[in-house]
Motif scaffolding. Structure first.
Motif, PDB file in Angstrom:
ATOM      1  N   LEU A   1       0.824  -1.209   0.000  1.00 56.78           N
ATOM      2  CA  LEU A   1       0.000   0.000   0.000  1.00 56.78           C
ATOM      3  C   LEU A   1       0.857   1.256   0.000  1.00 56.78           C
ATOM      4  O   LEU A   1       0.555   2.240  -0.688  1.00 56.78           O
ATOM      5  CB  LEU A   1      -0.953   0.003   1.199  1.00 56.78           C
ATOM      6  N   VAL A   2       1.946   1.234   0.772  1.00 51.35           N
ATOM      7  CA  VAL A   2       2.854   2.383   0.816  1.00 51.35           C
ATOM      8  C   VAL A   2       3.461   2.607  -0.564  1.00 51.35           C
ATOM      9  O   VAL A   2       3.530   3.745  -1.052  1.00 51.35           O
ATOM     10  CB  VAL A   2       3.941   2.183   1.893  1.00 51.35           C
TER      11      VAL A   2
ATOM     12  N   LYS B   1       2.268   1.646  -3.509  1.00 54.91           N
ATOM     13  CA  LYS B   1       1.226   2.107  -4.426  1.00 54.91           C
ATOM     14  C   LYS B   1       0.868   3.558  -4.154  1.00 54.91           C
ATOM     15  O   LYS B   1       0.634   4.331  -5.080  1.00 54.91           O
ATOM     16  CB  LYS B   1      -0.018   1.218  -4.309  1.00 54.91           C
ATOM     17  N   THR B   2       0.847   3.934  -2.894  1.00 53.23           N
ATOM     18  CA  THR B   2       0.549   5.320  -2.531  1.00 53.23           C
ATOM     19  C   THR B   2       1.627   6.248  -3.068  1.00 53.23           C
ATOM     20  O   THR B   2       1.327   7.317  -3.608  1.00 53.23           O
ATOM     21  CB  THR B   2       0.434   5.466  -1.003  1.00 53.23           C
ATOM     22  N   LYS B   3       2.893   5.836  -2.941  1.00 60.67           N
ATOM     23  CA  LYS B   3       3.990   6.646  -3.482  1.00 60.67           C
ATOM     24  C   LYS B   3       3.866   6.759  -5.001  1.00 60.67           C
ATOM     25  O   LYS B   3       4.098   7.821  -5.575  1.00 60.67           O
ATOM     26  CB  LYS B   3       5.342   6.053  -3.087  1.00 60.67           C
TER      27      LYS B   3
ATOM     28  N   LEU C   1       1.111   6.563  -6.734  1.00 57.60           N
ATOM     29  CA  LEU C   1      -0.015   7.457  -7.002  1.00 57.60           C
ATOM     30  C   LEU C   1       0.370   8.909  -6.772  1.00 57.60           C
ATOM     31  O   LEU C   1      -0.045   9.801  -7.522  1.00 57.60           O
ATOM     32  CB  LEU C   1      -1.214   7.081  -6.124  1.00 57.60           C
ATOM     33  N   GLU C   2       1.165   9.163  -5.736  1.00 53.76           N
ATOM     34  CA  GLU C   2       1.608  10.530  -5.478  1.00 53.76           C
ATOM     35  C   GLU C   2       2.456  11.045  -6.629  1.00 53.76           C
ATOM     36  O   GLU C   2       2.297  12.194  -7.067  1.00 53.76           O
ATOM     37  CB  GLU C   2       2.404  10.600  -4.171  1.00 53.76           C
TER      38      GLU C   2
END
Length: 160
Positions: free
Chosen positions: A70-71, A73-75, A77-78
């Motif tokens: 998740l981290v 994927k979040t990065k 996405l950012e």
């Protein structure tokens, strides 16, 4: 003497014996169940507590792995969001530049239209003044033809 409790005393003794028998049977079943569980654990060699600990550790490992994913994927996405923001900013800048150019072109077009209108008026004024000048001029004299001897001399000069 009279009995305060109606009925015979044999029935009270029978009722008192039944709860003891029921309790004894219940205690036997509980002890039998505990023994069966202990025997099962000894025969299989596993205990639910160790299974729970292993399951808990596996769950924690999966949770940590999912959290890391998740981290990541979040990065991602950012980063994608920042790229989109940068592209949007660039497009907005281009749009602003195009609007300025369009406004400038519209102003130039308006200026040129006014100049064309002024030139059209000037040309129309010249046409009218030329037309009125032609109407006021006397008839032009007919053009004289050259005499024949002059034409002959010109021909001789060319030949000779």
């Amino acid at each position: 003497m009279m009995d305060l409790v109606p009925g015979n005393s044999a029935s009270t003794i029978r009722i008192g014996v039944q709860p003891i028998a029921v309790t004894a049977v219940g205690l036997f079943l509980v002890l039998f169940g505990i023994g069966a569980i202990a025997l099962y654990r000894v025969s299989t060699g596993t205990s639910p507590e160790s299974d729970r600990v292993v399951a808990s550790r596996q769950l924690q490992a999966r949770t940590a792995q999912v959290s890391e994913q998740l981290v990541e994927k979040t990065k991602g996405l950012e980063a994608t969001q920042q790229e989109s923001i940068d592209q949007l900013q660039m497009v907005q800048d281009q749009l602003q530049t195009m609007r300025r150019m369009l406004a400038s072109q519209q102003a130039d077009t308006k200026k040129l239209s006014e100049q064309v209108a002024a030139l059209t008026e000037a040309v129309e004024g010249l046409r009218q003044s030329f037309a009125s000048a032609q109407a006021n001029e006397p008839a032009a004299e007919p053009v004289r033809k050259r005499s024949r001897p002059h034409a002959v001399r010109s021909a001789r000069k060319r030949r000779g």
